[in-house]
Design a protein around this motif. Structure first.
Motif, PDB file in Angstrom:
ATOM      1  N   GLU B 329      -9.573 -18.212 -10.415  1.00 32.00           N
ATOM      2  CA  GLU B 329     -11.024 -18.357 -10.396  1.00 32.00           C
ATOM      3  C   GLU B 329     -11.444 -19.231  -9.221  1.00 32.00           C
ATOM      4  OE1 GLU B 329     -13.275 -16.965 -12.185  1.00 32.00           O
ATOM      5  OE2 GLU B 329     -12.387 -16.357 -14.115  1.00 32.00           O
ATOM      6  N   ALA B 330     -10.717 -20.336  -9.046  1.00 26.72           N
ATOM      7  CA  ALA B 330     -11.092 -21.306  -8.013  1.00 26.72           C
ATOM      8  C   ALA B 330     -10.966 -20.703  -6.626  1.00 26.72           C
ATOM      9  CB  ALA B 330     -10.231 -22.555  -8.141  1.00 26.72           C
ATOM     10  N   VAL B 331      -9.967 -19.831  -6.413  1.00 26.30           N
ATOM     11  CA  VAL B 331      -9.779 -19.259  -5.081  1.00 26.30           C
ATOM     12  C   VAL B 331     -10.967 -18.383  -4.697  1.00 26.30           C
ATOM     13  CG1 VAL B 331      -8.371 -17.662  -3.723  1.00 26.30           C
ATOM     14  CG2 VAL B 331      -7.267 -19.350  -5.184  1.00 26.30           C
ATOM     15  N   GLY B 332     -11.517 -17.677  -5.664  1.00 25.18           N
ATOM     16  CA  GLY B 332     -12.615 -16.768  -5.337  1.00 25.18           C
ATOM     17  C   GLY B 332     -12.094 -15.378  -5.068  1.00 25.18           C
ATOM     18  N   PRO B 333     -12.977 -14.471  -4.684  1.00 16.95           N
ATOM     19  CA  PRO B 333     -12.587 -13.063  -4.542  1.00 16.95           C
ATOM     20  C   PRO B 333     -11.613 -12.813  -3.391  1.00 16.95           C
ATOM     21  CG  PRO B 333     -14.987 -13.354  -4.353  1.00 16.95           C
ATOM     22  CD  PRO B 333     -14.397 -14.707  -4.455  1.00 16.95           C
ATOM     23  N   GLU B 334     -11.650 -13.657  -2.351  1.00 19.96           N
ATOM     24  CA  GLU B 334     -10.771 -13.422  -1.197  1.00 19.96           C
ATOM     25  C   GLU B 334      -9.404 -14.024  -1.463  1.00 19.96           C
ATOM     26  OE1 GLU B 334     -11.814 -11.507   1.263  1.00 19.96           O
ATOM     27  OE2 GLU B 334     -13.687 -11.343   0.124  1.00 19.96           O
ATOM     28  N   LEU B 335      -8.654 -13.380  -2.350  1.00 23.09           N
ATOM     29  CA  LEU B 335      -7.400 -13.954  -2.812  1.00 23.09           C
ATOM     30  C   LEU B 335      -6.270 -13.679  -1.809  1.00 23.09           C
ATOM     31  CD1 LEU B 335      -5.851 -15.296  -5.146  1.00 23.09           C
ATOM     32  CD2 LEU B 335      -5.604 -13.034  -6.174  1.00 23.09           C
ATOM     33  N   THR B 336      -5.450 -14.691  -1.553  1.00 20.64           N
ATOM     34  CA  THR B 336      -4.179 -14.468  -0.859  1.00 20.64           C
ATOM     35  C   THR B 336      -3.140 -15.307  -1.584  1.00 20.64           C
ATOM     36  OG1 THR B 336      -4.357 -16.334   0.650  1.00 20.64           O
ATOM     37  CG2 THR B 336      -5.288 -14.237   1.406  1.00 20.64           C
ATOM     38  N   ARG B 337      -1.874 -15.029  -1.265  1.00 23.63           N
ATOM     39  CA  ARG B 337      -0.817 -15.796  -1.914  1.00 23.63           C
ATOM     40  C   ARG B 337      -0.914 -17.279  -1.525  1.00 23.63           C
ATOM     41  NH1 ARG B 337       4.077 -11.368  -1.084  1.00 23.63           N
ATOM     42  NH2 ARG B 337       3.878 -10.379  -3.131  1.00 23.63           N
ATOM     43  N   SER B 338      -1.142 -17.535  -0.248  1.00 23.18           N
ATOM     44  CA  SER B 338      -1.211 -18.929   0.195  1.00 23.18           C
ATOM     45  C   SER B 338      -2.363 -19.654  -0.473  1.00 23.18           C
ATOM     46  CB  SER B 338      -1.390 -19.003   1.713  1.00 23.18           C
ATOM     47  OG  SER B 338      -0.283 -18.420   2.333  1.00 23.18           O
ATOM     48  N   LYS B 339      -3.502 -18.947  -0.568  1.00 23.01           N
ATOM     49  CA  LYS B 339      -4.663 -19.577  -1.198  1.00 23.01           C
ATOM     50  C   LYS B 339      -4.383 -19.890  -2.647  1.00 23.01           C
ATOM     51  CE  LYS B 339      -8.412 -17.491   1.502  1.00 23.01           C
ATOM     52  NZ  LYS B 339      -9.492 -16.513   1.357  1.00 23.01           N
ATOM     53  N   LEU B 340      -3.674 -18.962  -3.315  1.00 28.44           N
ATOM     54  CA  LEU B 340      -3.369 -19.203  -4.728  1.00 28.44           C
ATOM     55  C   LEU B 340      -2.486 -20.436  -4.864  1.00 28.44           C
ATOM     56  CD1 LEU B 340      -3.319 -18.565  -7.729  1.00 28.44           C
ATOM     57  CD2 LEU B 340      -1.399 -17.027  -7.299  1.00 28.44           C
ATOM     58  N   MET B 341      -1.458 -20.530  -4.017  1.00 26.67           N
ATOM     59  CA  MET B 341      -0.545 -21.669  -4.134  1.00 26.67           C
ATOM     60  C   MET B 341      -1.281 -22.972  -3.838  1.00 26.67           C
ATOM     61  SD  MET B 341       3.124 -20.211  -2.872  1.00 26.67           S
ATOM     62  CE  MET B 341       2.639 -19.151  -1.524  1.00 26.67           C
ATOM     63  N   ALA B 342      -2.169 -22.917  -2.858  1.00 22.85           N
ATOM     64  CA  ALA B 342      -2.964 -24.112  -2.564  1.00 22.85           C
ATOM     65  C   ALA B 342      -3.807 -24.485  -3.769  1.00 22.85           C
ATOM     66  CB  ALA B 342      -3.841 -23.856  -1.342  1.00 22.85           C
ATOM     67  N   ALA B 343      -4.398 -23.466  -4.410  1.00 18.13           N
ATOM     68  CA  ALA B 343      -5.246 -23.738  -5.571  1.00 18.13           C
ATOM     69  C   ALA B 343      -4.424 -24.286  -6.725  1.00 18.13           C
ATOM     70  CB  ALA B 343      -5.976 -22.469  -5.994  1.00 18.13           C
ATOM     71  N   LEU B 344      -3.208 -23.763  -6.893  1.00 17.75           N
ATOM     72  CA  LEU B 344      -2.361 -24.263  -7.963  1.00 17.75           C
ATOM     73  C   LEU B 344      -2.051 -25.745  -7.748  1.00 17.75           C
ATOM     74  CD1 LEU B 344       0.133 -21.255  -8.432  1.00 17.75           C
ATOM     75  CD2 LEU B 344      -1.558 -22.052 -10.089  1.00 17.75           C
ATOM     76  N   TRP B 361      -0.416 -30.108 -11.124  1.00 13.28           N
ATOM     77  CA  TRP B 361       0.481 -29.723 -10.029  1.00 13.28           C
ATOM     78  C   TRP B 361      -0.044 -30.375  -8.762  1.00 13.28           C
ATOM     79  CZ3 TRP B 361      -0.268 -24.456 -12.554  1.00 13.28           C
ATOM     80  CH2 TRP B 361       0.826 -24.129 -13.374  1.00 13.28           C
ATOM     81  N   THR B 362       0.805 -31.092  -8.055  1.00 11.64           N
ATOM     82  CA  THR B 362       0.405 -31.694  -6.793  1.00 11.64           C
ATOM     83  C   THR B 362       1.299 -31.130  -5.701  1.00 11.64           C
ATOM     84  OG1 THR B 362       1.977 -33.513  -6.925  1.00 11.64           O
ATOM     85  CG2 THR B 362      -0.149 -33.838  -8.016  1.00 11.64           C
ATOM     86  N   PRO B 363       0.940 -31.303  -4.442  1.00 16.07           N
ATOM     87  CA  PRO B 363       1.817 -30.810  -3.372  1.00 16.07           C
ATOM     88  C   PRO B 363       3.198 -31.452  -3.429  1.00 16.07           C
ATOM     89  CG  PRO B 363      -0.370 -31.290  -2.503  1.00 16.07           C
ATOM     90  CD  PRO B 363      -0.352 -31.785  -3.928  1.00 16.07           C
ATOM     91  N   GLU B 364       3.304 -32.627  -4.046  1.00 14.97           N
ATOM     92  CA  GLU B 364       4.596 -33.320  -4.075  1.00 14.97           C
ATOM     93  C   GLU B 364       5.404 -32.978  -5.324  1.00 14.97           C
ATOM     94  OE1 GLU B 364       1.651 -35.204  -3.718  1.00 14.97           O
ATOM     95  OE2 GLU B 364       1.827 -34.846  -1.559  1.00 14.97           O
ATOM     96  N   ASP B 365       4.739 -32.525  -6.374  1.00 21.22           N
ATOM     97  CA  ASP B 365       5.419 -32.355  -7.653  1.00 21.22           C
ATOM     98  C   ASP B 365       4.887 -31.112  -8.359  1.00 21.22           C
ATOM     99  OD1 ASP B 365       6.667 -32.527 -10.053  1.00 21.22           O
ATOM    100  OD2 ASP B 365       5.930 -34.534 -10.579  1.00 21.22           O
ATOM    101  N   HIS B 366       5.787 -30.152  -8.549  1.00 17.09           N
ATOM    102  CA  HIS B 366       5.375 -28.905  -9.195  1.00 17.09           C
ATOM    103  C   HIS B 366       5.789 -28.833 -10.663  1.00 17.09           C
ATOM    104  CE1 HIS B 366       4.735 -26.353  -5.306  1.00 17.09           C
ATOM    105  NE2 HIS B 366       3.903 -27.366  -5.413  1.00 17.09           N
ATOM    106  N   GLN B 367       6.319 -29.946 -11.173  1.00 20.47           N
ATOM    107  CA  GLN B 367       6.645 -29.938 -12.595  1.00 20.47           C
ATOM    108  C   GLN B 367       5.400 -30.387 -13.344  1.00 20.47           C
ATOM    109  OE1 GLN B 367      10.382 -32.158 -12.969  1.00 20.47           O
ATOM    110  NE2 GLN B 367      11.435 -30.255 -12.451  1.00 20.47           N
ATOM    111  N   GLY B 368       4.696 -29.397 -13.880  1.00 19.06           N
ATOM    112  CA  GLY B 368       3.326 -29.633 -14.294  1.00 19.06           C
ATOM    113  C   GLY B 368       3.129 -30.394 -15.591  1.00 19.06           C
ATOM    114  N   VAL B 369       4.079 -30.319 -16.514  1.00 23.01           N
ATOM    115  CA  VAL B 369       3.855 -30.918 -17.829  1.00 23.01           C
ATOM    116  C   VAL B 369       4.867 -32.031 -18.034  1.00 23.01           C
ATOM    117  CG1 VAL B 369       3.536 -30.441 -20.291  1.00 23.01           C
ATOM    118  CG2 VAL B 369       3.171 -28.620 -18.605  1.00 23.01           C
ATOM    119  N   LYS B 370       4.364 -33.228 -18.240  1.00 19.24           N
ATOM    120  CA  LYS B 370       5.256 -34.390 -18.191  1.00 19.24           C
ATOM    121  C   LYS B 370       5.692 -34.914 -19.550  1.00 19.24           C
ATOM    122  CE  LYS B 370       5.638 -34.846 -13.797  1.00 19.24           C
ATOM    123  NZ  LYS B 370       6.870 -34.340 -13.192  1.00 19.24           N
ATOM    124  N   GLY B 371       5.149 -34.372 -20.587  1.00 16.92           N
ATOM    125  CA  GLY B 371       5.530 -34.934 -21.876  1.00 16.92           C
ATOM    126  C   GLY B 371       5.306 -33.947 -22.986  1.00 16.92           C
TER     127      GLY B 371
END
Lengths: 328, 392, 289, 237
Positions: B329-344, B361-371
């Motif tokens: 949703e956040a990326v909008g209609p002009e979806l690309t893989r890079s945009k999706l990863m940035a949005a994630l 999820w941050t650029p440094e840490d992709h392990q999203g759930v900590k507990g």
């Protein structure tokens, strides 16, 4: 027994020409594949070697030994440990893994040589395979335990060894080499001795053929071939897990041997190609694989007990293998 | 011949399309009205009960699709079976990536397979949200395109040990587990946490899958009399172990189980409340499986998969699917893989309404759930807990 | 602790004994080792589950019905699939059995799908505490059922004419033909009994464990180990081997390391075949060359 | 000449593709003892096995008392009253002598059993002494007695004897001859394969010579008395 025509000299020339023509054509295969189909093709080459090693023992030598998954695992782990822990280049680990596989073959044959045969041999080799798997799980410092062993990244000729096309050429070379060597071995006097042991061990022993040595060498060669396949598999998947060497895989190679034709090199190749490729076509029906394998094996046993190889040899004498006789 | 082969190899390598991250690659698997998502899971074989996780996730796609999709695009799941086997899983991944050319991947249940897949998928570069497998080495060290959408083994294992030590005066802890990667992914981080807190497990036992008797293990425990037992066992063996524990008069020792089991089904399996009254499990959800907060999710699954039996796995990957949809949703209609990863990587403290802990999820840490929360019986009622005696 | 382990080992061992016995019955009559037997065990458990949970039959009649169904299946399997390949090499027979097991497992997987199923508890009985010793309902039930069954079976074999005829077929199939016995029918019967006894093993563990299509695999190996230990082909040896294996697992697990429980059976197989191939009671397992 | 009890016509039997019997034709008359002679591989034992159903003929006819038995399974043929004492004897080694004997009458059952059993013990008093012993503990001669006794228990009309003297002492051969005489006296018809020509000619009424699976010679034993050489020549040359 029906008389099978032996190939004429011309047909033999044609056959050896064909033998080299097939891999020569296969050299072009990567032009027609995508990474997925290439991966499957690589897997087929590995299956060919596993089936070849298996058929030598259960088909040619006629011993009911189920240790092949053990040889395969030994080869794969040897390759992974040598490459990851000792930094041996992977290419070099192939013959070394083969040597470890041969050692496994030596152990299995020592059971056979102690007179443990038929079902007893089947059961003890089955136990051997499961004990090896247990060892992979529990020898964590060496084998990585349940996490398995990742293969180190390596390059060859400037290309990463994770490249499936490069792997294909290496796998193809190893497979062609081992198939050719096995064919030569089985066409030699030794091959006839193997057949003689299968037909009648007692009589063979009385003919001054060293049956013990024949059994030993066949098991070790089988272990070597399958061990090499294990090294290829380690690179193929890139990560070696204990779970990859369970009973399920044993039964798959069983089916390959049987569908191809017990004791036939050509059959081993055909069975491996067919039964490695087919499940990929059956991907759309997950969970049907067991049913499918079970029905195929039962069907082949009843309708075509000597497998595809026996069909082919009826088509043309080119496909007759001198060392492979149909069962009486 | 060798040279010929290597020549050919070089030729073939150069001829194969380099995975240059060009425009075509960016929108592969994407049309104006569909996003194809490769869903890998053990749909066959002896681990096939885990594929329930992927059913829940796909039901969520269906729900989103029924509501009009994301920016007019339907989420199209392309299922592939891994049979929980690494070679088969690799074939599945390569098929999805290079033959089906899906836009992204979401799924995977078996940690071993996911670990084996990592190099291939990392190289391919398309986004992959790991929706069920827990092994930390799937997403650590960081890979730019791999996102972990469930609590990892480390998070779960630590949560287990934390809960165990939150019970007052707990010093003697025993561990019983299967000798497989699944069990270790829970027990190893739990062990680490215990050691950090100065507690060394007093007894380490194994019980293999398929065993129908735990007498030997239970008798050893009876001699040790631990304050708490950590049990990293599958459902069947958990039931057997708890039953034997009670049989031999140790039903009062609390047992800490993994996310592989849940209270309701364990109760159903043992058929006896006394047996499970001191059983606690990792419960990554905000409510009991049959609680009011989970009810709508169960209804959602049944709307699209009416035959599906619900278990603890059924809900686990819905959270990451929500996060995915939010990012799309956040990326909008002009979806690309890079945009999706940035949005994630922009997802912060995302409350899924289903997982007990938020996804970040941050650029440094992709392990999203900590507990993770824990569930146990309090006054005979299954209750979600933060710590010993502390409701969520 | 020793007593408790012994009790636990006995109740496990009785199941192994049953499975080893059922393998031996088939082996003695047809010299076929059923490599698919684990899946027959699973099928028995599955059938009783279907009858109890889905059809609402009580446990006991369900168990009997499931055993009858498995008897029929065993007979049909022998007639339809084993007989056509009997003349061939052992490998073909081994494969045929594996194939049949695979088909059974495939069917279970299709019907069962992804669920792991609990069987309702049947022997719900408060455990009896004898000092430190705990005697549980399922131990009593399993040990009791198998003991009664063994008494009946061995009694039938030793005392009745039918039993004598079965022994005759086992000891010399040609001799049995010479006295006008229909050996093929006895073989069918043995396959039926083997399948039904194996199924009973599955039925007995079903309420104790959970059901899944891979249930049988581990039992097959235990059965082999028990047979090997007792002496291949000896009926009494199979029973004793099973009980000893059950005890060995418990003792090894408690006094050595619980990780050893899983491989006790394999270690037993390798050790027995290398040290004393004829097992405790059997004829020589080795081929003289 | 009485109607033959067993009529064999143009019988062909093969193992796999290898033919053994090729058109054998002969009769066995009621109450007589017919002996089959011939070199190894001439089809003697195969004849017996074809009669009792252990091998299935590829073509030809085996008429027993007017009933076609070729192709019937062994237990059906046994039911018609044909029993065999095989060369290997094929006893049940772990069962007692009495059980072995009793099993011989299983297909008949009923009251006659105890009578027949007493009858067999009368004939072989040594077996009565050893009735509780497992047969594997018996001597070769005693085992042969059990084998013959077991076959007698079914009250056969035609008894097939395959090498009854095989591996036994010369004294025992005489005993077998006596047994055959007694059986004949009871009206049992016998078809015998015997390598020991002395026994063959001592016990049999008629003989047949088989070569390459076909009958090449035959005749009355009494007519040949003292001229065994001619037959031996016929068999082996």
């Amino acid at each position: 027994m029906s008389q099978t025509k032996m190939p004429s000299a011309r047909q033999r020339r044609l056959r050896s020409w064909l033998f080299w023509a097939v891999p020569a054509v296969l050299l072009l295969l990567p032009l027609a594949t995508n990474p997925y189909t290439q991966f499957i093709a690589n897997g087929i080459l590995i299956s060919v070697l596993v089936t070849l090693g298996f058929t030598l023992v259960i088909g040619n030598l006629g011993q009911l030994a189920f240790a092949n998954t053990a040889f395969f695992g030994i080869g794969a782990y040897a390759s992974a440990i040598l490459a990851a822990k000792l930094g041996v280049p992977w290419l070099l680990t192939i013959p070394l893994a083969g040597a470890f596989g041969a050692l496994g073959g030596f152990l299995a044959s020592s059971a056979a040589l102690r007179g443990i045969r038929s079902y007893y041999l089947a059961i003890i080799t089955l136990a051997f395979g499961e004990l090896m798997r247990w060892a992979y799980l529990h020898a964590k410092p060496v084998t990585g335990g349940t996490d398995g062993m990742p293969m180190p990244r390596e390059t060859l000729l400037g290309t990463s060894l994770s490249d499936d096309t490069l792997k294909f050429y290496i796998f193809l070379a190893v497979t062609v080499l081992l198939v050719k060597a096995t064919l030569n071995l089985m066409r030699s006097r030794f091959g006839r001795a193997v057949m003689a042991v299968r037909e009648n061990e007692v009589a063979t022993a009385s003919l001054a053929i060293p049956t013990a040595r024949v059994i030993l060498v066949t098991f070790m060669w089988s272990g070597f071939v399958v061990g090499c396949a294990g090294a290829l598999f380690a690179r193929h998947v890139g990560h070696v897990f204990p779970e990859s060497f369970g009973m399920l895989h044993l039964i798959a190679s069983f089916a390959m041997v049987l569908v191809g034709g017990l004791g036939s090199v050509l059959g081993a190749v055909l069975g491996a190609v067919l039964l490695t490729a087919l499940p990929e076509y059956l991907r759309a029906f997950p969970g049907m694989e067991e049913l499918f394998f079970g029905l195929i094996v039962a069907g082949v046993l009843v309708a075509m007990p000597m497998g595809l190889a026996s069909l082919l040899r009826r088509v043309s004498p080119i496909f007759v293998e001198r060392f492979y006789r149909e069962a009486p | 011949m060798k040279t010929f082969a290597s020549l050919l190899a070089a030729f073939a390598v150069s001829a194969s399309p380099l995975l240059a991250q060009d425009d075509a690659w960016e929108t592969q698997g994407l049309t104006d009205d569909a996003i194809t998502i490769g869903v890998m899971g053990p749909f066959s074989g002896n681990a096939s009960s885990y594929s329930k996780a992927l059913i829940g996730m796909m039901a969520y796609y269906d729900k989103v699709n029924a509501e009009g999709g994301v920016h007019g695009r339907q989420l199209v799941a392309v299922q592939e079976d891994t049979a929980c086997d690494s070679a088969k899983g690799l074939a599945a991944a390569k098929k999805l990536i290079s033959q089906d050319e899906v836009f992204m991947l979401q799924g995977n249940s078996c940690s071993g397979v996911a670990v084996a897949l990592r190099p291939t998928i990392e190289e391919a570069g398309l986004p992959w949200i790991v929706a069920h497998a827990v092994s930390d080495s799937i997403s650590d060290p960081l890979a730019a395109n791999i996102f972990h959408g469930v609590p990892t083994g480390r998070a779960n294992g630590r949560a287990m040990a934390q809960f165990v030590l939150s019970k007052p005066d707990t010093t003697n802890v025993a561990i019983i587990e299967h000798s497989n990667d699944w069990a270790h992914s829970y027990s190893n981080p739990a062990r680490d946490y215990l050691e950090e807190q100065g507690v060394t497990p007093s007894l380490e036992l194994t019980m293999e899958r398929g065993q129908t008797d735990a007498t030997a293990q239970v008798l050893k425990l009876r001699q040790e009399q631990p304050d708490f037992i950590i049990a990293a066992l599958y459902e069947a063996e958990t039931a057997i172990f708890l039953r034997d524990l009670k049989k031999y008069g140790m039903g009062d020792i609390p047992v800490m189980g993994t996310a592989g089991t849940d209270l309701e089904n364990t109760l159903k399996r043992t058929g006896d409340f006394d047996t499970v009254k001191n059983y606690y499990v990792i419960h990554s959800y905000v409510d009991n499986l049959d609680g009011p907060l989970m009810q709508p999710w169960g209804d959602m699954i049944h709307e699209y998969y009416p035959e599906e039996e619900l278990s603890t796995f059924s809900f686990v990957s819905i959270g990451s699917a929500e996060a995915l949809v939010a990012a799309l949703e956040a990326v909008g209609p002009e979806l690309t893989r890079s945009k999706l990863m940035a949005a994630l990587e922009e997802v912060r403290d995302f409350d899924t309404g289903i997982l007990s802990d938020p996804i970040t999820w941050t650029p440094e840490d992709h392990q999203g759930v900590k507990g993770s929360a824990v569930a146990g019986f309090v006054d005979g009622e299954p209750t979600v807990l933060k710590a010993w005696g502390q409701p969520y | 602790m020793l007593m408790q382990l012994t009790l636990g080992g006995l109740s496990q061992g009785m199941i192994y004994a049953l499975i080893a016995l059922s393998l031996t019955v088939v082996y003695r009559s047809t010299t076929v080792v059923n490599f698919g037997h684990g899946d027959f065990v699973m099928a028995g458990a599955f059938l009783s589950y279907v009858l109890v949970v889905l059809a609402g039959v009580a446990f006991l009649p369900a168990a009997v019905l499931a055993m009858i169904a498995m008897f029929v299946l065993g007979v049909l399997f022998n007639r339809g699939l084993i007989r056509p390949v009997r003349g061939g090499p052992h490998i073909g027979l081994a494969l045929m059995c594996i194939a049949a097991g695979y088909v059974l497992r495939g069917i279970a997987r299709m019907v069962w799908g992804r669920e792991v199923l609990p069987m309702p508890a049947v022997f719900d009985m408060q455990p009896i505490f004898l000092g430190n010793l705990v005697i549980t309902g399922d131990a009593v039930f399993i040990i009791g059922t198998v003991l009664v069954l063994l008494l009946i079976l061995f009694g039938l074999l030793a005392m009745t004419d039918l039993g004598k005829m079965i022994q005759a077929v086992y000891q010399s199939p040609r001799g049995a033909r010479l006295i006008g016995l229909n050996v093929d029918r006895f073989n069918d019967f043995s396959w039926g009994i083997g399948a039904a006894l194996g199924a009973l093993g599955g039925i007995l563990v079903a309420p104790v464990s959970l059901l899944h299509p891979d249930l049988g695999a581990s039992f097959l190996i235990k059965g082999f180990a028990a047979m090997t230990l007792g002496g291949f082909g000896s009926l009494g040896g199979a029973v004793l081997g099973g009980v000893l294996l059950g005890l060995a697992e418990q003792y090894a697990g408690a006094y050595l390391d619980s990780a050893l429980i899983e491989i006790t059976a394999y270690v037993v197989i390798v050790a027995v075949l290398f040290i004393r191939p004829q097992g405790l009671f059997g004829r020589k397992a080795v081929v003289k060359v | 000449m009485p109607e033959p009890l067993l009529k064999i016509r143009d019988l062909h039997v093969g193992y796999g593709k290898k033919p053994i019997l090729r058109g054998a034709t002969y009769d066995v008359l009621p109450g007589e003892c017919l002996t089959l002679l011939g070199a190894n591989g001439s089809g003697k034992s195969t004849s017996l096995n074809a009669v009792c159903g252990f091998v299935t003929p590829t073509s030809g006819s085996v008429l027993f008392d007017g009933t076609e038995t070729a192709g019937l399974p062994p237990h059906k043929i046994f039911g018609h009253g044909i029993a065999q004492v095989s060369q290997a004897r094929d006893l049940f080694p772990d069962l007692t002598v009495e059980d072995n004997l009793r099993l011989g009458a299983m297909r008949r059952g009923g009251k006659a059993l105890s009578q027949t059993l007493a009858h067999v013990y009368d004939r072989f008093p040594r077996l009565a002494e050893r009735r509780r012993q497992a047969t594997r503990t018996l001597s070769g001669g005693e085992q042969q007695m059990v084998a013959i006794g077991r076959a007698m228990m079914s009250g056969p009309r035609l008894l097939l004897l395959d090498e009854p003297s095989g591996g036994l002492s010369p004294q025992f051969c005489e005993e077998i001859a006596l047994i055959i005489d007694a059986l004949k006296a009871e009206g049992v018809t016998l078809l015998m394969v015997e390598q020991n020509l002395n026994l063959a000619f001592r016990a049999a009424d008629r003989f047949i010579v088989l070569r390459d699976g076909a009958v090449v010679d035959g005749g009355d034993v009494r007519a040949m008395a003292g001229d065994h050489d001619a037959i031996v020549r016929n068999i082996y040359l």
